[in-house]
Design a protein around this motif. Structure first.
Motif, PDB file in Angstrom:
ATOM      1  N   UNK A 120      53.612  41.758  47.896  1.00  0.00           N
ATOM      2  CA  UNK A 120      53.954  40.556  47.666  1.00  0.00           C
ATOM      3  C   UNK A 120      52.819  40.582  49.588  1.00  0.00           C
ATOM      4  N   UNK A 121      52.972  41.218  50.131  1.00  0.00           N
ATOM      5  CA  UNK A 121      52.154  41.173  51.535  1.00  0.00           C
ATOM      6  C   UNK A 121      51.003  41.637  51.178  1.00  0.00           C
ATOM      7  N   UNK A 122      50.535  42.777  50.099  1.00  0.00           N
ATOM      8  CA  UNK A 122      49.625  43.474  49.774  1.00  0.00           C
ATOM      9  C   UNK A 122      48.933  42.364  48.601  1.00  0.00           C
ATOM     10  N   UNK A 123      49.386  41.493  47.877  1.00  0.00           N
ATOM     11  CA  UNK A 123      48.041  40.446  47.255  1.00  0.00           C
ATOM     12  C   UNK A 123      48.123  39.166  48.051  1.00  0.00           C
ATOM     13  N   UNK A 124      47.232  38.618  47.996  1.00  0.00           N
ATOM     14  CA  UNK A 124      46.537  37.070  48.533  1.00  0.00           C
ATOM     15  C   UNK A 124      47.977  35.958  48.214  1.00  0.00           C
ATOM     16  N   UNK A 125      48.569  36.617  47.235  1.00  0.00           N
ATOM     17  CA  UNK A 125      49.781  35.822  46.814  1.00  0.00           C
ATOM     18  C   UNK A 125      49.527  34.417  46.935  1.00  0.00           C
ATOM     19  N   UNK A 143      40.887  29.908  46.576  1.00  0.00           N
ATOM     20  CA  UNK A 143      41.818  29.287  45.868  1.00  0.00           C
ATOM     21  C   UNK A 143      42.224  30.306  44.958  1.00  0.00           C
ATOM     22  N   UNK A 144      42.969  31.211  44.667  1.00  0.00           N
ATOM     23  CA  UNK A 144      43.784  32.430  44.041  1.00  0.00           C
ATOM     24  C   UNK A 144      44.524  31.347  42.401  1.00  0.00           C
ATOM     25  N   UNK A 195      37.867  40.591  30.927  1.00  0.00           N
ATOM     26  CA  UNK A 195      39.280  40.206  30.137  1.00  0.00           C
ATOM     27  C   UNK A 195      40.457  40.535  31.140  1.00  0.00           C
ATOM     28  N   UNK A 196      40.386  40.238  32.536  1.00  0.00           N
ATOM     29  CA  UNK A 196      41.351  40.007  33.472  1.00  0.00           C
ATOM     30  C   UNK A 196      42.171  41.124  33.502  1.00  0.00           C
ATOM     31  N   UNK A 197      41.178  42.592  32.712  1.00  0.00           N
ATOM     32  CA  UNK A 197      42.305  43.310  33.487  1.00  0.00           C
ATOM     33  C   UNK A 197      42.034  44.396  35.287  1.00  0.00           C
ATOM     34  N   UNK A 198      42.065  43.632  35.454  1.00  0.00           N
ATOM     35  CA  UNK A 198      41.638  44.123  36.673  1.00  0.00           C
ATOM     36  C   UNK A 198      42.718  43.706  37.533  1.00  0.00           C
ATOM     37  N   UNK A 199      42.221  44.296  38.980  1.00  0.00           N
ATOM     38  CA  UNK A 199      44.119  43.684  39.921  1.00  0.00           C
ATOM     39  C   UNK A 199      43.957  42.658  40.099  1.00  0.00           C
ATOM     40  N   UNK A 200      44.244  41.574  40.431  1.00  0.00           N
ATOM     41  CA  UNK A 200      44.773  40.139  41.044  1.00  0.00           C
ATOM     42  C   UNK A 200      43.075  40.348  42.136  1.00  0.00           C
ATOM     43  N   UNK A 201      43.389  41.186  43.305  1.00  0.00           N
ATOM     44  CA  UNK A 201      42.624  41.269  44.280  1.00  0.00           C
ATOM     45  C   UNK A 201      41.433  41.453  43.810  1.00  0.00           C
ATOM     46  N   UNK A 206      35.807  39.924  43.186  1.00  0.00           N
ATOM     47  CA  UNK A 206      34.293  39.728  42.324  1.00  0.00           C
ATOM     48  C   UNK A 206      33.808  38.225  41.990  1.00  0.00           C
ATOM     49  N   UNK A 207      34.568  38.127  41.545  1.00  0.00           N
ATOM     50  CA  UNK A 207      34.601  36.400  40.491  1.00  0.00           C
ATOM     51  C   UNK A 207      33.469  35.738  42.052  1.00  0.00           C
TER      52      UNK A 207
END
Length: 304
Positions: A120-125, A143-144, A195-201, A206-207
DNA sequence: ATGCATGAGCT
DNA sequence: GCTCATGCATA
């Protein structure tokens, strides 16, 4: 499929800054009892050989891993794309895994909370803005929302295709975009983004970049709309090729079985597995790394 | 579209 | 030696 050549350098970028901040891996040293090694290997072997009609990859891993680690309920699953395979856990394999995993969690179980916390701490959550997202350079619009992201990826692909541009072209074009610290990317990465196959971060990082490219590309299109034929991209003379080792199906099945039981084998276990499967140790190690990474990838379907 | 691999940064 | 972002080679 769309195919295109692509050959260029890569330079790590401003995206790095973002990485750094978000980066912080746990490291669950779970080397609980050692006497289990043998049975573990044997069990995995058994499982892999008597396997039934199973999964197209991710779904299997997700399911198996979930079993092995008990409730590993993360917000981001892996094989969200495929239909959730409703398996009857009545197979020998399932029995095996259940037995092994329950033993694992019974002995000592400080792992769960730990792992969770770190992740959790790792992701922008998305749900809980814990850490202020470090704005790389450009768009500071974080706006993740997974929903938005998914929508953007699809829109992106749609419009890209409309522009008649390949994934490789986009990747190359990013360099000419001159965004501070943003260089070219490969077809692979663009494809994975779509294809959304990257990590969330990774998706989040990249967006803005791809958004910028899209805007630019469409603007240019409007600009020069008179009569344009094409823009042939030069091909580069390839140097030495690299060989890719391919792991045969049976070995792969075994690896998957091992992974389901212990996703993070120690060096020793890796060595043992490597020897058993007659693979180079490094190949096995990398396989596990990639498998873990794969498991972490986003891929929602109905999850949000 | 994906599998195996590399390299950076961190522990 | 791990995670993460990313890529070459290939099915």
């Amino acid at each position: 499929m769309m195919m295109a050549m692509n050959g260029k350098a890569h330079f790590s970028s401003a995206l790095d800054s973002m990485r750094r901040v978000c980066l912080n891996s746990p490291q669950v040293r779970a080397n609980i009892f050692a006497g289990f090694d043998e049975s573990m290997l044997a069990a995995a072997d058994l499982a892999s050989s008597c396997h039934a009609a199973f999964k197209p990859d991710a779904s299997h891993h997700a399911a198996a891993a979930a079993m092995a680690t008990h409730a590993h309920t993360h917000a981001h699953g892996v094989g969200g794309l495929g239909p959730p395979p409703p398996h009857p856990p009545s197979s020998l394999e399932a029995e095996l895994l259940e037995h092994l995993s329950s033993s694992l969690v019974d002995v000592h179980a400080p792992l769960h909370a730990h792992h969770h916390h770190h992740l959790h701490a790792q992701l922008p959550a998305p749900p809980t803005p814990l850490a202020p997202p470090p704005p790389p350079t450009a768009a500071v619009h974080v706006e993740s929302d997974p929903r938005e992201l998914e929508a953007f990826a699809e829109r992106f692909k749609q419009r890209r295709v409309k522009l008649g541009v390949t994934q490789a072209d986009v990747g190359a074009a990013l360099a000419s975009l001159n965004m501070p610290g943003v260089g070219a990317l490969s077809q692979s990465t663009i494809c994975r983004f779509e294809s959304l196959t990257l990590s969330h971060n990774n998706m989040i990082a990249l967006r803005p970049v791809l958004q910028a490219w899209l805007d630019e590309a469409e603007a240019e299109r409007r600009r020069a709309n008179g009569a344009n034929g094409s823009a042939p991209l030069g091909g580069l003379g390839s140097e030495r090729k690299r060989k890719r080792t391919s792991i045969a199906a049976p070995e792969k099945r075994s690896l998957e079985a091992y992974f389901a039981i212990q996703p993070r084998p120690s060096s020793e276990k890796i060595a043992a597995i490597a020897e058993k499967l007659e693979l180079k140790k490094n190949v096995v190690r990398v396989w596990f790394c990639n498998q873990r990474q794969k498991q972490k990838r986003m891929k929602y379907s109905a999850a949000h």
